[in-house]
Scaffold this active site. Structure first.
Site, PDB file in Angstrom:
ATOM      1  N   CYS A 116       0.809  -1.227   0.000  1.00 55.59           N
ATOM      2  CA  CYS A 116       0.000   0.000   0.000  1.00 55.59           C
ATOM      3  C   CYS A 116       0.840   1.274   0.000  1.00 55.59           C
ATOM      4  CB  CYS A 116      -0.958  -0.011   1.185  1.00 55.59           C
ATOM      5  SG  CYS A 116      -2.106  -1.390   1.082  1.00 55.59           S
ATOM      6  N   HIS A 256      -3.651   6.970   2.792  1.00 53.56           N
ATOM      7  CA  HIS A 256      -4.009   5.667   2.224  1.00 53.56           C
ATOM      8  C   HIS A 256      -5.383   5.239   2.738  1.00 53.56           C
ATOM      9  CE1 HIS A 256      -3.932   1.640   0.861  1.00 53.56           C
ATOM     10  NE2 HIS A 256      -3.798   1.115   2.056  1.00 53.56           N
ATOM     11  N   ASN A 286     -10.064  -0.391  -0.453  1.00 49.38           N
ATOM     12  CA  ASN A 286      -8.602  -0.298  -0.456  1.00 49.38           C
ATOM     13  C   ASN A 286      -8.077  -0.852  -1.783  1.00 49.38           C
ATOM     14  OD1 ASN A 286      -5.860  -0.528  -0.077  1.00 49.38           O
ATOM     15  ND2 ASN A 286      -5.988  -1.580   1.895  1.00 49.38           N
TER      16      ASN A 286
HETATM   17  N1  COA Z   1     -18.280  -9.079   8.978  1.00 44.47           N
HETATM   18  C1  COA Z   1     -18.812  -9.272  10.189  1.00 44.47           C
HETATM   19  N2  COA Z   1     -18.078  -9.585  11.276  1.00 44.47           N
HETATM   20  C2  COA Z   1     -16.748  -9.685  11.098  1.00 44.47           C
HETATM   21  C3  COA Z   1     -16.152  -9.482   9.855  1.00 44.47           C
HETATM   22  C4  COA Z   1     -16.959  -9.170   8.767  1.00 44.47           C
HETATM   23  N3  COA Z   1     -16.472  -8.959   7.537  1.00 44.47           N
HETATM   24  N4  COA Z   1     -14.795  -9.636  10.003  1.00 44.47           N
HETATM   25  C5  COA Z   1     -14.596  -9.927  11.289  1.00 44.47           C
HETATM   26  N5  COA Z   1     -15.770  -9.958  11.963  1.00 44.47           N
HETATM   27  C6  COA Z   1     -15.987 -10.219  13.364  1.00 44.47           C
HETATM   28  C7  COA Z   1     -14.851 -11.011  13.995  1.00 44.47           C
HETATM   29  O1  COA Z   1     -15.023 -12.392  13.820  1.00 44.47           O
HETATM   30  C8  COA Z   1     -14.943 -10.589  15.428  1.00 44.47           C
HETATM   31  O2  COA Z   1     -15.970 -11.312  16.050  1.00 44.47           O
HETATM   32  P1  COA Z   1     -15.789 -11.844  17.555  1.00 44.47           P
HETATM   33  O3  COA Z   1     -15.626 -10.588  18.388  1.00 44.47           O
HETATM   34  O4  COA Z   1     -17.048 -12.584  17.809  1.00 44.47           O
HETATM   35  O5  COA Z   1     -14.557 -12.689  17.528  1.00 44.47           O
HETATM   36  C9  COA Z   1     -15.402  -9.132  15.361  1.00 44.47           C
HETATM   37  O6  COA Z   1     -16.024  -8.981  14.076  1.00 44.47           O
HETATM   38  C10 COA Z   1     -14.264  -8.147  15.476  1.00 44.47           C
HETATM   39  O7  COA Z   1     -13.198  -8.582  14.621  1.00 44.47           O
HETATM   40  P2  COA Z   1     -11.867  -7.802  14.472  1.00 44.47           P
HETATM   41  O8  COA Z   1     -10.949  -8.554  13.566  1.00 44.47           O
HETATM   42  O9  COA Z   1     -11.392  -7.400  15.817  1.00 44.47           O
HETATM   43  O10 COA Z   1     -12.421  -6.513  13.702  1.00 44.47           O
HETATM   44  P3  COA Z   1     -11.708  -5.148  13.521  1.00 44.47           P
HETATM   45  O11 COA Z   1     -12.488  -4.104  14.173  1.00 44.47           O
HETATM   46  O12 COA Z   1     -10.231  -5.229  13.802  1.00 44.47           O
HETATM   47  O13 COA Z   1     -11.881  -4.938  11.954  1.00 44.47           O
HETATM   48  C11 COA Z   1     -10.554  -5.018   9.971  1.00 44.47           C
HETATM   49  C12 COA Z   1     -11.282  -5.830  11.027  1.00 44.47           C
HETATM   50  C13 COA Z   1      -9.865  -5.994   9.023  1.00 44.47           C
HETATM   51  C14 COA Z   1     -11.549  -4.176   9.235  1.00 44.47           C
HETATM   52  C15 COA Z   1      -9.509  -4.122  10.689  1.00 44.47           C
HETATM   53  O14 COA Z   1      -8.737  -4.882  11.564  1.00 44.47           O
HETATM   54  C16 COA Z   1      -8.591  -3.405   9.754  1.00 44.47           C
HETATM   55  O15 COA Z   1      -9.007  -2.529   9.031  1.00 44.47           O
HETATM   56  N6  COA Z   1      -7.290  -3.752   9.802  1.00 44.47           N
HETATM   57  C17 COA Z   1      -6.285  -3.059   9.042  1.00 44.47           C
HETATM   58  C18 COA Z   1      -6.511  -3.237   7.595  1.00 44.47           C
HETATM   59  C19 COA Z   1      -5.482  -2.591   6.803  1.00 44.47           C
HETATM   60  O16 COA Z   1      -5.150  -1.459   7.038  1.00 44.47           O
HETATM   61  N7  COA Z   1      -5.010  -3.371   5.860  1.00 44.47           N
HETATM   62  C20 COA Z   1      -4.204  -2.983   4.824  1.00 44.47           C
HETATM   63  C21 COA Z   1      -3.002  -2.272   5.237  1.00 44.47           C
HETATM   64  S1  COA Z   1      -2.625  -1.601   3.816  1.00 44.47           S
END
Ligand code: COA
Length: 332
Positions: A116, A256, A286
């Site tokens: 990214c 980003h 993204n």
């Molecule tokens: N839909 C519904 N629920 C979801 C889900 C989805 N697509 N993805 C995960 N969940 C659930 C999980 O299973 C978890 O459930 P639990 O509490 O029962 O275990 C809950 O939602 C929270 O999951 P978590 O992984 O903690 O969510 P989050 O708030 O961290 O969001 C991302 C997930 C991926 C959106 C977030 O971590 C993120 O944006 N990370 C960085 C991404 C990024 O910048 N990537 C590229 C870098 S360039």
């Protein structure tokens, strides 16, 4: 002679027509519009569906647009760089293919892979060839066809990524406009949290790697989120401090577009009000190397000569960085 700076003088962009909305994703994985919108800020993404079309086809459209806007021919391009993690082929480079497709017969070309942060890295590299006086016209593209490496059965990743990107032309400026400063970082120990397990020399493709779905993006979202918020905010405030920019001096932040919450955190640390924070994550998701050039493309008309733009990014690797640009022209 006055110092040469590298200024952006034209912008092109491209996103495929096909939309993949949160409602579409509800039919593919166990997720819902409310969760995706509140946790990421994304409503829809674009997907390059046409068979036989790849990253180079999108980049070609953007380069042709910027050439048209600047009124120059492809043969005037000295160097063409493509930032991407989804090149058409492992080799030759995507930039080689784009140069051929646009008719940049006098350009040399290569790819930059920094996930990214790729576009920011490529912009830095391209700017050096302008600043030294070696080249007069450098095209820097940031494009990804993320749908080629996304597992649409994995709700942790498929809700985030989309296809598209943009391209900018860099030319010499003698009045002090253009790229002023940058802070670029990388830490390869972060690779375990965001990577593609197979397909490279570590694990060449086999039936087993395909069956194990190892050619898709693997991400530990929570960990990436933590590093992204801290590091993107850190380099963005660093670039402000060392260029004596107060929040009032910054015209826009182009960060980003990975997750709205990460961008909001960076903006908060920079003490920027919402109207200075450019966003299009809700429409494209993204696009990896594509997000920052897509922001340039979407918001070009708003930019005025002398605007202070701060770019900020974070991505797989880990790679991250920030750049300060003094905008060089009034857009019509
Ligand atoms: N839909 C519904 N629920 C979801 C889900 C989805 N697509 N993805 C995960 N969940 C659930 C999980 O299973 C978890 O459930 P639990 O509490 O029962 O275990 C809950 O939602 C929270 O999951 P978590 O992984 O903690 O969510 P989050 O708030 O961290 O969001 C991302 C997930 C991926 C959106 C977030 O971590 C993120 O944006 N990370 C960085 C991404 C990024 O910048 N990537 C590229 C870098 S360039």
């Amino acid at each position: 002679m006055s110092k040469i700076t590298a200024a952006i003088t034209a912008i092109g962009g491209y996103v495929p027509e096909t939309k993949l909305t949160n409602l579409d994703l509800e039919k593919l994985v166990d997720t819902n519009d409310e969760w995706i919108t509140s946790r990421t800020g994304i409503k829809e993404r674009r997907i390059l569906k046409e068979p036989g079309k790849a990253t180079s086809d999108m980049a070609m459209e953007a380069v042709n647009e910027l050439l048209r806007k600047r009124g120059i021919s492809a043969e005037e391009i000295d160097l063409l760089i493509v930032a991407t993690v989804t090149p058409d082929l492992v080799f030759p480079s995507c930039a080689n293919i784009v140069s051929d497709k646009v008719g940049a017969k006098n350009a040399w070309s290569f790819d930059v892979a920094a996930a990214c942060s790729g576009f920011l890295y490529a912009l830095e590299v391209g700017s050096k060839f302008i600043e030294t006086g070696k080249h007069k016209k450098v095209v820097v593209c940031g494009f990804d066809k993320m749908s080629a490496i996304i597992d649409y059965t994995d709700r942790n990743t498929c809700i985030i990524f989309g296809d598209g990107g943009g391209a900018v032309l860099l030319e010499p400026n003698f009045e002090g406009y253009g790229i002023i400063d940058s802070v670029l970082k990388s830490d390869g120990s972060g690779r375990e949290f965001l990577h593609q397990k197979a397909g490279g020399s570590l694990k060449p493709p086999t039936h087993e790697t395909i069956d194990a779905r190892e050619h898709y993006v693997y991400q530990e979202g929570k960990t990436v989120f933590k590093f992204a918020t801290t590091n993107m905010a850190d380099v963005s405030t660093q670039i402000m401090e060392r260029n004596h920019l107060l929040s009032d001096d910054v015209t826009y932040l182009l960060a980003h577009q990975a997750n709205k919450r990460i961008i909001d955190y960076t903006a908060e640390k920079m003490k920027l009000p919402t109207e200075k924070v450019l966003m299009n994550i809700e429409r494209y998701g993204n696009t990896t190397s594509g997000t920052i050039p897509l922001l340039f493309w979407d918001y070009e008309k708003q930019f005025k000569k002398g605007d202070n733009l701060v770019l900020a990014t974070f991505g797989g690797g880990f790679t991250w960085g920030s750049m300060y640009i003094k905008w060089a022209y009034d857009s019509q």
